[in-house]
Scaffold this active site. Structure first.
Site, mmCIF file in Angstrom:
data_model
loop_
_atom_site.group_PDB
_atom_site.id
_atom_site.type_symbol
_atom_site.label_atom_id
_atom_site.label_comp_id
_atom_site.label_asym_id
_atom_site.label_seq_id
_atom_site.Cartn_x
_atom_site.Cartn_y
_atom_site.Cartn_z
ATOM 1 N N LYS A 13 18.036 -53.966 54.644
ATOM 2 C CA LYS A 13 17.854 -53.842 56.102
ATOM 3 C C LYS A 13 16.705 -52.892 56.434
ATOM 4 C CE LYS A 13 22.089 -52.287 56.698
ATOM 5 N NZ LYS A 13 22.554 -52.285 55.293
ATOM 6 N N ARG A 88 27.944 -51.066 63.740
ATOM 7 C CA ARG A 88 28.585 -51.172 62.440
ATOM 8 C C ARG A 88 30.089 -51.387 62.594
ATOM 9 N NH1 ARG A 88 24.670 -48.639 58.697
ATOM 10 N NH2 ARG A 88 25.763 -48.115 56.807
ATOM 11 N N ARG A 127 18.252 -47.256 42.776
ATOM 12 C CA ARG A 127 17.844 -46.200 43.712
ATOM 13 C C ARG A 127 18.512 -44.867 43.369
ATOM 14 N NH1 ARG A 127 18.570 -47.272 50.007
ATOM 15 N NH2 ARG A 127 20.736 -46.812 49.497
ATOM 16 N N ARG A 133 19.868 -40.379 46.287
ATOM 17 C CA ARG A 133 20.476 -40.259 47.624
ATOM 18 C C ARG A 133 21.965 -39.936 47.467
ATOM 19 N NH1 ARG A 133 19.926 -45.006 52.223
ATOM 20 N NH2 ARG A 133 22.162 -45.030 52.457
ATOM 21 N N ARG A 144 31.411 -47.177 50.566
ATOM 22 C CA ARG A 144 30.556 -47.830 51.570
ATOM 23 C C ARG A 144 30.860 -49.326 51.649
ATOM 24 N NH1 ARG A 144 25.054 -45.894 49.314
ATOM 25 N NH2 ARG A 144 24.091 -47.349 50.807
#
Ligand code: AP5
Length: 206
Positions: A13, A88, A127, A133, A144
């Site tokens: 996204k 969301r 990532r 992160r 998540r």
């Protein structure tokens, strides 16, 4: 151009929103980015949001709704925007609908990025190695996805009922996906979800 980008964690996204925002000349509004800026800036909002984010939980609706209403009031959003990561939850979608109804500026569409689960997990683990992160830890990623299934996935039907959803195959080179997204916005390609099963995507995070 007023668009919502919908998709599970790692669907691309943010990556696509940057390219599409440049293409359409509207701002890319990412609630995740705004929240992370507040966390790193040590603001009160950041302090309130950080624990939820680090665990992989959604931040409470009222906090995010206020943040988005403030952002969309900026002059640069008058001609349109790309919402990445918002809404969301169905309550957030209802608040957005009311906000835009008040401006007489309904959404033009919702792009739903479709990526299978193994590819999503691969992207997020790559990532994790590179960027570190906080919410890309294995545990937070699991959470998540749980949050996505429970709270965000119902938005697919919410927006399909309004005739807004355009599906985008989001696997492949970034530039190819951007072209598919643009085609979906233009209405040339991009399957319309209403009543049509594409055989791919509904099971991506189940
Ligand atoms: P947010 O930042 O929105 O996280 P997310 O939805 O989990 O999304 P990601 O950033 O992981 O994925 P993405 O789909 O944007 O993909 P990306 O382009 O980054 O939100 C973070 C947190 O903030 C939430 O968990 C929550 O706590 C809070 N929050 C945010 N909004 C909220 C809201 N509305 N309500 C409540 N809480 C909220 O790409 C992922 C990776 O894949 C990158 O490494 C990228 O380089 C790579 N990639 C992208 N495209 C491709 C491709 N085509 N091929 C290969 N790799 C690709």
């Amino acid at each position: 151009m007023r668009l919502v980008l919908l998709g599970p964690p790692g669907a691309g996204k943010g990556t696509q929103a940057s390219a599409l925002a440049a293409r359409f000349g509207v701002p890319h509004v990412s609630t995740g980015d705004i929240l992370r800026e507040n966390v790193s800036g040590g603001t009160e909002l950041g302090r309130e949001a950080q624990a939820f984010m680090d665990r992989g939980d959604l931040v409470p609706d009222d906090l995010v709704n206020r943040m988005v209403a403030d952002r969309l009031a900026h002059a640069d959003a008058a001609a349109g925007f790309l919402l990445d990561g918002y809404p969301r939850t169905v309550p957030q979608a209802l608040v957005l609908e009311e906000l835009l109804a008040g401006r007489e500026e309904p959404l033009d569409g919702v792009l739903r990025f479709v990526v299978d689960l193994s590819e999503l997990l691969q992207r997020l683990s790559a990532r994790r190695e590179i960027e570190g992160r906080a919410d890309d830890s294995e545990e937070a990623v699991r959470r998540r996805f749980e949050e996505y299934r429970a709270k965000t996935r119902p938005l697919e039907d919410f927006y399909a009922e309004r005739g807004l959803v355009r599906e985008v195959d989001a696997v492949g080179a970034v530039e190819e996906v951007t072209e598919r997204a643009i085609a979906a916005v233009d209405g040339h390609h991009g399957a319309d979800l209403q009543g049509r099963a594409t055989g791919r995507g509904r099971s991506d995070v189940t």
